[in-house]
Every structure is written in structure tokens, then in C-alpha cells.
Motif scaffolding. Structure first.
Motif, mmCIF file in Angstrom:
data_model
loop_
_atom_site.group_PDB
_atom_site.id
_atom_site.type_symbol
_atom_site.label_atom_id
_atom_site.label_comp_id
_atom_site.label_asym_id
_atom_site.label_seq_id
_atom_site.Cartn_x
_atom_site.Cartn_y
_atom_site.Cartn_z
ATOM 1 N N ILE A 1 -39.423 27.492 -4.657
ATOM 2 C CA ILE A 1 -37.791 27.371 -3.959
ATOM 3 C C ILE A 1 -37.013 26.255 -4.411
ATOM 4 N N GLU A 2 -37.672 25.038 -4.783
ATOM 5 C CA GLU A 2 -37.046 23.889 -4.978
ATOM 6 C C GLU A 2 -36.707 24.030 -6.525
ATOM 7 N N GLU A 3 -37.318 24.643 -7.215
ATOM 8 C CA GLU A 3 -37.085 25.086 -8.766
ATOM 9 C C GLU A 3 -35.778 25.877 -8.594
ATOM 10 N N GLU A 4 -35.802 27.173 -8.017
ATOM 11 C CA GLU A 4 -34.741 27.722 -8.120
ATOM 12 C C GLU A 4 -33.533 27.200 -7.310
ATOM 13 N N LEU A 5 -33.452 26.455 -6.409
ATOM 14 C CA LEU A 5 -32.312 25.880 -5.519
ATOM 15 C C LEU A 5 -31.874 24.433 -6.330
ATOM 16 N N HIS A 6 -32.819 23.935 -7.051
ATOM 17 C CA HIS A 6 -32.344 22.614 -7.915
ATOM 18 C C HIS A 6 -32.242 21.677 -6.716
ATOM 19 N N GLN A 7 -33.127 21.667 -5.654
ATOM 20 C CA GLN A 7 -32.815 20.757 -4.446
ATOM 21 C C GLN A 7 -34.277 20.567 -4.113
ATOM 22 N N PRO A 8 -34.764 19.081 -3.458
ATOM 23 C CA PRO A 8 -35.860 18.792 -2.966
ATOM 24 C C PRO A 8 -36.181 19.347 -1.692
ATOM 25 N N PHE A 9 -37.422 19.503 -1.232
ATOM 26 C CA PHE A 9 -37.919 20.085 0.282
ATOM 27 C C PHE A 9 -37.557 18.717 1.181
ATOM 28 N N ALA A 10 -36.991 19.007 2.045
ATOM 29 C CA ALA A 10 -36.642 18.105 3.153
ATOM 30 C C ALA A 10 -37.857 17.337 3.888
#
Length: 276
Positions: free
Chosen positions: A100-109
Motif C-alpha cells: 500500500i505504501e508503494e502504491e500510494l507513495h506515502q509512508p505508513f503512519a
């Protein structure tokens, strides 16, 4: 046939609802195993984690099989303590987060409690309002306010109306009332007067007469109310009523309350009110 005995742990740094729900759904697909289920919520420090790890090791020794561990733990150090125990860990975050991080280009909170917290306050207040509505309109109480209901469940006694209403409110924010069909209603095939103005919101619950007999026996053993003949008469009468007035209804004999609620939403066209 001897059933295999295994232990499963549900671990979380918050309530454990997610770990238990997902883990149960997976294990339900495997037959012939007797599970001892151990829930450990609010697992927030390494000292408590070590105690749990020792409990896991004792279960492995007792069962002769390593326990399964379903985890939604967020702190790597705590999860590391658990991984040292004699168990098989299924970490739900680890399974999905990287992709999911890879797909959204955003780190896990990595913030605990978001899925069941109060971040979505509107959903929270809708849930509370729906639950209050169910409690105030259970078992035919306050029928004058039925026009405010999203749906009204109807059926003879012990067909699961109240628990289904509560589940709809708690899980979906649906304001559900329920109305019991009684022995007095059976003198004719017509809708009770209280339900005539809200006919479009009605949904019937029925079940097999044998199952109804079993449920009523638990409540009033060997009574006329619980007799199989009485249950058969009531079920036949109410299903005739549903069919005559084209009221959608559901046979709940072999399905869970979760399935009942989901089917009701699907067939009635109601939209869930809770998100996030």
C-alpha cells in the motif's frame, strides 16, 4: 474422530477487534480443529509482551503444536518479543502495508487506534443516535415514531429482531425499529394498524419452525408458546402475511447475524451511515 486442539492468540496494542475479526474469518475455513482463543488487547510494553510470550510457550508445550498468533501490533520491539516465542505469527500490517505504501507513495503512519477511534466524529455520533433509536423503539414501543426509522423489522417472537436491529445500529449506523407479531394479530391476515403508514420500510424475519421451537423451549420450556405446533402455525401465518403484502423477508435459520444484517442492507437498498 479426535479433534485437533490448537491455541490462537489475538494480539493488539489497542482493542484487538481487527485482529480477532480477521483471524476468526480465516480460521473459520478450517474444519476439525478445537481452538482455544486468547485475546490480549492493549499490549503496549515489552514487559507485558514477555509475559505473553511465556504464555505462548506454555500453550505450545501443552498442545504439542505451536500456537497461531494474529497481530495488529504496531511497535516493532513488542512484536519482536512475540516472534521469539514458539509460535507462527501472522502480522496483518506487515502483510499489506508495504504494497500500500508503494502504491500510494506515502509512508505508513503507525498510529494506534485509528480504525476504532473517534477521528471520524460524525460517524461516532450517528452510531450513538442509531443505538438510542433502537433502544427506544424495541418490541413495538413508540410506533408513532416509526416514520423516523430507516427500516422496521417485523416477525413473531424470537426471530432475532432485537439483536439484528442493534447490530445494524452498531455496525452501520442504521436506525432500526422492530415490531412483534403476536397471537392477537393472527386472527386475520392483515397488517397491524401501527405498520400501515410505514409499509415501505418493513422487512420480515422468519426461520424454520423447528429452530423457533428450540429457541422458545430455552425461554419457556414445555409451554404452548414453545410447542412445535404453535411455532408452525405462527411461521405459516406470518409468511402468508409477508407474501400477501409483498413485504421482503429473510429466512434466518442457517445464517449469522452479520449475514442477516448485510443481506437486509443489500435487499432494502439502505446505505451504511458509518465510514472510517
Amino acid at each position: 474422530m479426535t479433534r485437533q486442539k490448537r491455541t490462537v492468540f489475538y494480539l493488539s496494542d489497542r482493542t484487538g477487534i481487527t485482529a480477532e475479526t480477521l483471524g476468526h474469518s480465516l480460521l473459520a475455513q478450517f474444519d476439525g480443529i478445537e481452538w482455544e482463543k486468547i485475546n490480549v488487547p492493549f499490549l503496549g510494553d515489552s514487559v507485558k509482551a514477555q509475559v505473553v510470550a511465556e504464555q505462548i510457550n506454555r500453550a505450545a508445550e501443552r498442545d504439542g503444536h505451536r500456537p497461531l498468533v494474529f497481530s495488529t501490533l504496531l511497535k516493532p520491539d513488542i512484536l519482536g518479543v512475540i516472534r521469539q516465542a514458539n509460535c507462527r505469527v501472522y502480522d496483518f500490517f506487515e502483510t499489506f502495508v508495504s504494497s500500500i505504501e508503494e502504491e500510494l507513495h506515502q509512508p505508513f503512519a503507525r498510529i494506534a487506534g485509528r480504525s476504532h477511534g473517534l477521528q471520524h466524529r460524525l460517524s461516532y455520533f450517528k452510531r450513538m443516535a442509531a443505538i438510542n433509536y433502537v433502544l427506544a423503539h424495541d418490541d413495538g414501543v413508540n410506533p408513532g415514531n416509526f416514520t423516523e426509522a430507516d427500516i422496521i423489522l417485523m416477525g413473531v417472537s424470537r426471530t432475532g429482531k432485537t439483536p439484528t436491529c442493534l447490530y445494524l445500529a452498531l455496525q452501520y449506523g442504521i436506525a432500526a425499529a422492530n415490531y412483534p407479531l403476536t397471537q392477537e394479530d393472527m386472527s386475520v391476515i392483515r397488517l397491524p394498524k401501527a405498520l400501515e403508514p410505514v409499509r415501505n420500510e418493513l422487512f420480515g424475519l422468519t426461520l424454520g419452525a423447528t429452530q423457533l421451537h428450540f429457541i422458545r423451549q430455552e425461554r419457556r420450556p414445555d409451554s404452548q408458546y414453545a410447542s412445535l405446533a404453535q411455532c408452525q402455525r405462527e411461521i405459516q401465518w406470518q409468511e402468508s402475511l409477508f407474501q400477501l403484502f409483498r413485504i421482503p423477508y429473510l429466512d434466518t435459520t442457517y445464517i449469522s447475524i452479520e449475514e442477516i444484517s448485510a443481506i437486509i442492507l443489500d435487499r432494502s437498498g439502505l446505505k451504511r451511515q458509518l465510514y472510517g
